[in-house]
Enzyme design. Sequence first.
Site, PDB file in Angstrom:
ATOM      1  N   ASN A  64     -39.994  17.446  -1.873  1.00  0.00           N
ATOM      2  CA  ASN A  64     -39.494  17.709  -3.217  1.00  0.00           C
ATOM      3  C   ASN A  64     -40.061  16.633  -4.150  1.00  0.00           C
ATOM      4  O   ASN A  64     -40.890  15.817  -3.721  1.00  0.00           O
ATOM      5  CB  ASN A  64     -37.952  17.789  -3.229  1.00  0.00           C
ATOM      6  CG  ASN A  64     -37.303  16.451  -2.864  1.00  0.00           C
ATOM      7  OD1 ASN A  64     -37.945  15.397  -2.872  1.00  0.00           O
ATOM      8  ND2 ASN A  64     -36.031  16.485  -2.535  1.00  0.00           N
ATOM      9  N   ALA A 119     -30.834  23.953   0.406  1.00  0.00           N
ATOM     10  CA  ALA A 119     -31.820  24.868  -0.189  1.00  0.00           C
ATOM     11  C   ALA A 119     -33.206  24.556   0.379  1.00  0.00           C
ATOM     12  O   ALA A 119     -33.952  25.457   0.779  1.00  0.00           O
ATOM     13  CB  ALA A 119     -31.816  24.741  -1.706  1.00  0.00           C
ATOM     14  N   GLY A 120     -33.535  23.263   0.438  1.00  0.00           N
ATOM     15  CA  GLY A 120     -34.833  22.855   0.994  1.00  0.00           C
ATOM     16  C   GLY A 120     -34.937  23.232   2.470  1.00  0.00           C
ATOM     17  O   GLY A 120     -35.998  23.644   2.951  1.00  0.00           O
ATOM     18  N   ASP A 121     -33.837  23.094   3.194  1.00  0.00           N
ATOM     19  CA  ASP A 121     -33.837  23.441   4.632  1.00  0.00           C
ATOM     20  C   ASP A 121     -34.056  24.945   4.814  1.00  0.00           C
ATOM     21  O   ASP A 121     -34.787  25.377   5.708  1.00  0.00           O
ATOM     22  CB  ASP A 121     -32.504  23.045   5.272  1.00  0.00           C
ATOM     23  CG  ASP A 121     -32.252  21.552   5.166  1.00  0.00           C
ATOM     24  OD1 ASP A 121     -33.233  20.793   5.103  1.00  0.00           O
ATOM     25  OD2 ASP A 121     -31.073  21.151   5.131  1.00  0.00           O
ATOM     26  N   GLY A 124     -22.023  25.032   0.650  1.00  0.00           N
ATOM     27  CA  GLY A 124     -22.111  24.539   2.032  1.00  0.00           C
ATOM     28  C   GLY A 124     -23.492  24.744   2.611  1.00  0.00           C
ATOM     29  O   GLY A 124     -24.260  25.594   2.144  1.00  0.00           O
ATOM     30  N   SER A 133     -24.363  28.848   3.684  1.00  0.00           N
ATOM     31  CA  SER A 133     -25.127  29.386   2.538  1.00  0.00           C
ATOM     32  C   SER A 133     -26.448  30.029   2.958  1.00  0.00           C
ATOM     33  O   SER A 133     -27.117  30.667   2.139  1.00  0.00           O
ATOM     34  CB  SER A 133     -25.424  28.254   1.548  1.00  0.00           C
ATOM     35  OG  SER A 133     -26.431  27.406   2.050  1.00  0.00           O
TER      36      SER A 133
END
Length: 307
Positions: A185, A251-253, A288, A292
Amino acid sequence: MNKKIVVIGSSNVDLIMKMDRLPKVGETITDATFMQVYGGKGANQAVAAARAGGDVAFVNCVGNDAYTPQMLTNFETEGMHTQFVFQEDKLVSGHALVMIGSEGNNYLSVAPGANAALTPEKVKKATKIIKEAAIIVMQYEIPLETIEYVFDLAQDYKIPVLWNFAPAQKFNIDYLKKTEILVVNETEASFISKIEVTDRATAEKAVYKLLELGSKLIILTLGADGVIYGNKNEMSYVPAFKVKAEDTTAAGDTFCGSFAVSFVEGKPLNEVITFSSAAAALAVTRIGAQPSIPKRIDIDRFLIENK
Ligand code: RIB
């Protein structure tokens, strides 16, 4: 064609406080909502890949505390290969304290616990499954010596490594040459490239710098501003899907796990990134880490609806 995805990394128990705004130093917020969910960058990426339809093996180390049995059951329920999830009886599993404020912003603090015991010796025991991988997915919540060991092993067996350099920490820059796909990021890209990423122009500069340092493909995720990616042939941009952010945790995961699936399916790069961006967009609309992460059917439907 072999499509096995081996994720080598952390798992955490996430203890979440959701509030209208994040507290200032020394301030107490009295009306937060508490949730306990499962997280950890490694586990989140493994779950994201499994839910996106991947054949996933997870290499990890848990401890022994009240939350661990349920965490282990969850790995099984997700349909992942878990024979190389090690357990250390004298340690607690990794834990994360997550504070979520308005617009999904968060503060995160991690106690690695048993993740720090995912040693090269343990990973060596998983060589059998690692050798079968079409891609290895790794983050930076496990010891550096283990990361270096995995890079060397991957090189021996000619397996591409997707390294999500998160969270940003000191490392041996030479290992970028062994990274097929580097996912970062803004903060992580700035940390490695020493170029402060504040917009698309500086993001492109950072991508060029990271390519010079040796990774073959750089994916720089800019959250709501999309994704810049570059390799020796192209420098390109994929805009983000517009969604209302509730919580950006994982979100990145989700991006990395779903990227691995689309990548081993042999899709063109632009399509892989669009697919991963759709999965990440869905993840930020829910609270979460693992709760999520979307399933394949949701990602495919979202892509059709947002064409
Ligand atoms: O990337 C999000 C994850 O970071 C959380 O689930 C938390 O456990 C930390 O590892």
